[in-house]
Motif scaffolding. Structure first.
Motif, PDB file in Angstrom:
ATOM      1  N   THR A 158      64.661  15.406 -54.739  1.00 44.58           N
ATOM      2  CA  THR A 158      65.328  14.426 -54.605  1.00 44.58           C
ATOM      3  C   THR A 158      66.138  14.555 -52.966  1.00 44.58           C
ATOM      4  N   THR A 166      61.929  15.313 -47.635  1.00 41.79           N
ATOM      5  CA  THR A 166      62.057  14.849 -49.179  1.00 41.79           C
ATOM      6  C   THR A 166      60.722  14.320 -49.727  1.00 41.79           C
ATOM      7  N   TYR A 181      69.208  16.553 -53.546  1.00 28.90           N
ATOM      8  CA  TYR A 181      69.101  18.006 -53.632  1.00 28.90           C
ATOM      9  C   TYR A 181      68.557  18.650 -52.311  1.00 28.90           C
TER      10      TYR A 181
END
Length: 73
Positions: free
Chosen positions: A52, A46, A55
């Motif tokens: 994010t 990340t 996601y």
């Protein structure tokens, strides 16, 4: 150049950059999948990706990558 030509050119540039953005997003998703499959920690993925944490988790789920059991409740 008249306004119609300017509009046509702007629309064409928009479509071209949209296609480039889509290709870049697909490449980034593939890189995230590869990183996760290699054992890289999701937090590190990340931090290095344009996505994010939520996601990245979604990408992992969609690609059959299960969470490490030690992080599950």
């Amino acid at each position: 150049m008249d306004v119609e030509q300017a509009l046509d050119q702007a629309a064409q540039r928009y479509r071209e950059t949209g296609e480039a953005h889509d290709r870049a997003r697909k490449a980034a998703v593939a890189a995230v999948v590869a990183a996760l499959k290699s054992g890289m920690r999701p937090t590190d993925v990340t931090n290095r990706s344009p996505f994010t944490a939520a996601y990245v988790r979604r990408i992992a789920r969609e690609n059959g990558i299960n969470a490490d059991p030690k992080y599950q409740r």
